[in-house]
Design a protein around this motif. Structure first.
Motif, PDB file in Angstrom:
ATOM      1  N   GLN A 178       0.821  -1.208   0.000  1.00  0.00           N
ATOM      2  CA  GLN A 178       0.000   0.000   0.000  1.00  0.00           C
ATOM      3  C   GLN A 178       0.860   1.264   0.000  1.00  0.00           C
ATOM      4  OE1 GLN A 178      -2.389  -0.689   3.494  1.00  0.00           O
ATOM      5  NE2 GLN A 178      -3.903  -1.938   2.409  1.00  0.00           N
ATOM      6  N   ASP A 179       2.034   1.194   0.625  1.00  0.00           N
ATOM      7  CA  ASP A 179       2.927   2.352   0.669  1.00  0.00           C
ATOM      8  C   ASP A 179       3.613   2.597  -0.678  1.00  0.00           C
ATOM      9  OD1 ASP A 179       2.322   2.722   3.321  1.00  0.00           O
ATOM     10  OD2 ASP A 179       4.176   1.821   4.082  1.00  0.00           O
ATOM     11  N   LEU A 180       3.977   1.528  -1.371  1.00  0.00           N
ATOM     12  CA  LEU A 180       4.824   1.673  -2.554  1.00  0.00           C
ATOM     13  C   LEU A 180       4.068   1.710  -3.874  1.00  0.00           C
ATOM     14  CD1 LEU A 180       7.831  -0.735  -1.748  1.00  0.00           C
ATOM     15  CD2 LEU A 180       7.738   1.762  -1.507  1.00  0.00           C
ATOM     16  N   ILE A 181       3.012   0.918  -4.001  1.00  0.00           N
ATOM     17  CA  ILE A 181       2.383   0.697  -5.306  1.00  0.00           C
ATOM     18  C   ILE A 181       1.109   1.519  -5.440  1.00  0.00           C
ATOM     19  CG2 ILE A 181       1.526  -1.015  -6.938  1.00  0.00           C
ATOM     20  CD1 ILE A 181       4.461  -1.396  -6.150  1.00  0.00           C
ATOM     21  N   ASP A 182       1.042   2.309  -6.497  1.00  0.00           N
ATOM     22  CA  ASP A 182      -0.187   3.028  -6.841  1.00  0.00           C
ATOM     23  C   ASP A 182      -1.022   2.104  -7.728  1.00  0.00           C
ATOM     24  OD1 ASP A 182      -2.199   4.700  -7.599  1.00  0.00           O
ATOM     25  OD2 ASP A 182      -0.930   6.192  -8.589  1.00  0.00           O
ATOM     26  N   PHE A 183      -1.865   1.306  -7.098  1.00  0.00           N
ATOM     27  CA  PHE A 183      -2.612   0.308  -7.847  1.00  0.00           C
ATOM     28  C   PHE A 183      -3.612   0.941  -8.806  1.00  0.00           C
ATOM     29  CE2 PHE A 183      -0.991  -2.244  -4.344  1.00  0.00           C
ATOM     30  CZ  PHE A 183      -0.607  -3.400  -5.001  1.00  0.00           C
ATOM     31  N   ALA A 184      -4.128   2.111  -8.465  1.00  0.00           N
ATOM     32  CA  ALA A 184      -5.065   2.783  -9.373  1.00  0.00           C
ATOM     33  C   ALA A 184      -4.390   3.121 -10.692  1.00  0.00           C
ATOM     34  CB  ALA A 184      -5.616   4.042  -8.704  1.00  0.00           C
ATOM     35  N   SER A 185      -3.097   3.437 -10.655  1.00  0.00           N
ATOM     36  CA  SER A 185      -2.389   3.798 -11.892  1.00  0.00           C
ATOM     37  C   SER A 185      -2.270   2.620 -12.845  1.00  0.00           C
ATOM     38  CB  SER A 185      -0.992   4.336 -11.558  1.00  0.00           C
ATOM     39  OG  SER A 185      -0.130   3.291 -11.099  1.00  0.00           O
ATOM     40  N   SER A 210      -6.420  -9.376 -14.102  1.00  0.00           N
ATOM     41  CA  SER A 210      -5.750  -8.411 -14.962  1.00  0.00           C
ATOM     42  C   SER A 210      -5.801  -7.029 -14.321  1.00  0.00           C
ATOM     43  CB  SER A 210      -6.379  -8.421 -16.349  1.00  0.00           C
ATOM     44  OG  SER A 210      -7.776  -8.237 -16.263  1.00  0.00           O
ATOM     45  N   ASN A 211      -5.242  -6.042 -15.000  1.00  0.00           N
ATOM     46  CA  ASN A 211      -4.977  -4.726 -14.407  1.00  0.00           C
ATOM     47  C   ASN A 211      -6.160  -4.132 -13.657  1.00  0.00           C
ATOM     48  OD1 ASN A 211      -3.031  -5.276 -16.560  1.00  0.00           O
ATOM     49  ND2 ASN A 211      -2.245  -3.221 -16.121  1.00  0.00           N
ATOM     50  N   ASP A 212      -7.352  -4.188 -14.247  1.00  0.00           N
ATOM     51  CA  ASP A 212      -8.513  -3.536 -13.643  1.00  0.00           C
ATOM     52  C   ASP A 212      -8.886  -4.124 -12.290  1.00  0.00           C
ATOM     53  OD1 ASP A 212      -8.659  -1.892 -15.816  1.00  0.00           O
ATOM     54  OD2 ASP A 212     -10.231  -3.018 -16.830  1.00  0.00           O
ATOM     55  N   ALA A 213      -8.433  -5.334 -12.000  1.00  0.00           N
ATOM     56  CA  ALA A 213      -8.827  -6.003 -10.757  1.00  0.00           C
ATOM     57  C   ALA A 213      -7.670  -6.186  -9.783  1.00  0.00           C
ATOM     58  CB  ALA A 213      -9.437  -7.370 -11.078  1.00  0.00           C
ATOM     59  N   ILE A 214      -6.504  -5.621 -10.107  1.00  0.00           N
ATOM     60  CA  ILE A 214      -5.323  -5.849  -9.268  1.00  0.00           C
ATOM     61  C   ILE A 214      -5.257  -4.809  -8.160  1.00  0.00           C
ATOM     62  CG2 ILE A 214      -2.800  -5.884  -9.210  1.00  0.00           C
ATOM     63  CD1 ILE A 214      -2.846  -7.008 -12.037  1.00  0.00           C
ATOM     64  N   THR A 215      -5.201  -5.307  -6.937  1.00  0.00           N
ATOM     65  CA  THR A 215      -5.050  -4.487  -5.737  1.00  0.00           C
ATOM     66  C   THR A 215      -3.985  -5.137  -4.854  1.00  0.00           C
ATOM     67  OG1 THR A 215      -6.704  -5.737  -4.490  1.00  0.00           O
ATOM     68  CG2 THR A 215      -7.501  -3.883  -5.832  1.00  0.00           C
ATOM     69  N   ALA A 216      -3.725  -4.521  -3.721  1.00  0.00           N
ATOM     70  CA  ALA A 216      -2.803  -5.136  -2.766  1.00  0.00           C
ATOM     71  C   ALA A 216      -3.310  -6.497  -2.327  1.00  0.00           C
ATOM     72  CB  ALA A 216      -2.609  -4.224  -1.563  1.00  0.00           C
ATOM     73  N   GLU A 217      -4.624  -6.627  -2.156  1.00  0.00           N
ATOM     74  CA  GLU A 217      -5.193  -7.904  -1.742  1.00  0.00           C
ATOM     75  C   GLU A 217      -5.015  -8.978  -2.815  1.00  0.00           C
ATOM     76  OE1 GLU A 217      -6.543  -8.437   1.465  1.00  0.00           O
ATOM     77  OE2 GLU A 217      -5.447  -6.542   1.595  1.00  0.00           O
ATOM     78  N   THR A 218      -5.085  -8.579  -4.078  1.00  0.00           N
ATOM     79  CA  THR A 218      -4.876  -9.532  -5.164  1.00  0.00           C
ATOM     80  C   THR A 218      -3.469 -10.108  -5.111  1.00  0.00           C
ATOM     81  OG1 THR A 218      -6.341  -8.173  -6.530  1.00  0.00           O
ATOM     82  CG2 THR A 218      -5.056  -9.857  -7.653  1.00  0.00           C
TER      83      THR A 218
END
Length: 382
Positions: A178-185, A210-218
């Protein structure tokens, strides 16, 4: 735009004996690539002679630092670009770090993000009871399975579930991501297409996000080892480590990219000689066989399909011709990785992952040199 299916690679008259297997691949494809991410603008134009690689990154805990070294060297090569990445577990970590960093500052940003990720992981390890003792640093294969911390963890994992010793599901890696990755980008059209594998708990099926569904939880789901972590809930389903069903998944790269080369970065040795005689040795060998089985199955299927395409079936569709000419190459350091004990996958000590990074960097450098001097293109799966 619907996902591209392997069945569309061939004309109906060309299916014949391959029809049943291709139909099966279609069903797998529909599960493996529920979202189309080969978006307009995601693959930029390149000058002649530029090589576009699709990367397939294996998982393997702390051994994923080897892949970090490989990627670090590939990003130094101006004549190579990354078209898409499929990853599981540690391969998923490397994939999202590279893609997020690349969006921030191109190749340099990707290298910086990968370095930040692994140094943050090493910081976590420095506070862990599993960090290596001085003697372990000099042990062959970085063995730590006899250390007090690993003996205690092994004992707990046999008799106590993560729901008992970690009832709140605390995972420090979540905060790092969560600190490093901007998952929305990663949802932006210019983001590198990603395919992150996880194993659906109730069916055992492969699910590729795929990209649209990737989050920290993924990403956490992709690396969720059931002996040490609670299952991750996503979309009303629960998931475990993607290595059980796709380590990594190759079919999404075939269906959703136009790259003519796939580079498979192996962490686990392709072959380990000898018969294990101890309880721990047998368990380690079983784990390696289990985590490599999905990948080996996909590679055999692709080889078989390529053989069918080389038969008398003519003419081929353009995509069928691409599949026929597709190059799948493997990059690994089997001699070095075979010396490492599986317990070291749980030990992301800074010295250890720095050594793995160095080996990965050197291995990728040799691969690039061999690639430049080779006069005959490699085809098929090596």
């Amino acid at each position: 735009m619907p996902p591209i299916l392997l069945n569309s690679f061939l004309e109906p008259a060309q299916l014949t004996d391959a029809e049943a297997a291709l139909d099966k691949s279609k069903r797998l494809a529909e599960r493996a690539a529920p979202r189309q991410v080969d978006r307009p603008g995601s693959v930029p134009a390149h000058p002649p002679g530029h090589s576009r690689l699709a990367l397939a990154l294996q998982g393997g805990g702390a051994h994923g630092a080897f892949t970090w070294g490989v990627l670090d060297r590939l990003l130094d090569e101006p004549g190579i670009s990354v078209d898409a990445i499929s990853g599981a577990s540690a391969g998923a970590l490397n994939a999202v770090a590279l893609a997020a960093g690349h969006l921030q500052d191109g190749r340099a940003g990707a290298q910086e993000m990968l370095s930040k990720l692994w140094h943050r992981i090493a910081d976590l390890a420095s506070m862990s009871p599993l960090q290596p003792m001085p003697m372990e640093r000099f042990a062959p294969g970085w063995r730590s399975d006899w250390s007090p911390g690993h003996l205690m963890l092994d004992f707990l994992s046999r008799f106590v579930s993560p729901y008992q010793f970690n009832p709140f599901g605390i995972d420090p890696l979540r905060q790092v991501l969560q600190d490093l990755i901007d998952f929305a980008s990663l949802r932006r059209p210019e983001a590198i297409p990603l395919f992150i594998a996880a194993t659906q708990l109730d069916t055992g099926d492969l699910r590729v996000f795929s990209n649209d569904a990737i989050t920290a939880e993924t990403v956490l789901a992709s690396g969720c080892l059931p002996s040490f972590n609670q299952a991750i809930k996503l979309d009303e389903n629960y998931y475990w480590d993607g290595g059980y069903s796709g380590n990594p998944a190759l079919l999404p790269l075939l269906m959703n990219t136009s790259a003519m080369e796939i580079l498979l970065v192996r962490i686990d040795p392709k072959q380990v000689t000898g018969v294990p005689m101890t309880v721990n040795g047998i368990r380690r060998r079983l784990n390696r066989i289990m985590f490599n089985a999905p990948l080996n199955t996909e590679l055999r299927f692709i080889d078989w399909l390529r053989h069918e395409l080389n038969g008398p079936m003519q003419p081929l569709t353009p995509v069928g011709q691409r599949l026929k000419e597709l190059r799948i190459q493997s990059l690994s350091a089997d001699d070095f990785m075979a010396q490492l004990d599986d317990s070291s996958k749980l030990t992301p000590d800074l010295d250890f992952i720095s050594r793995l990074h160095q080996v990965g960097h050197e291995t990728a450098d040799r691969w690039l040199q061999a690639r430049q001097t080779s006069s005959t293109p490699l085809t098929g799966c090596d």
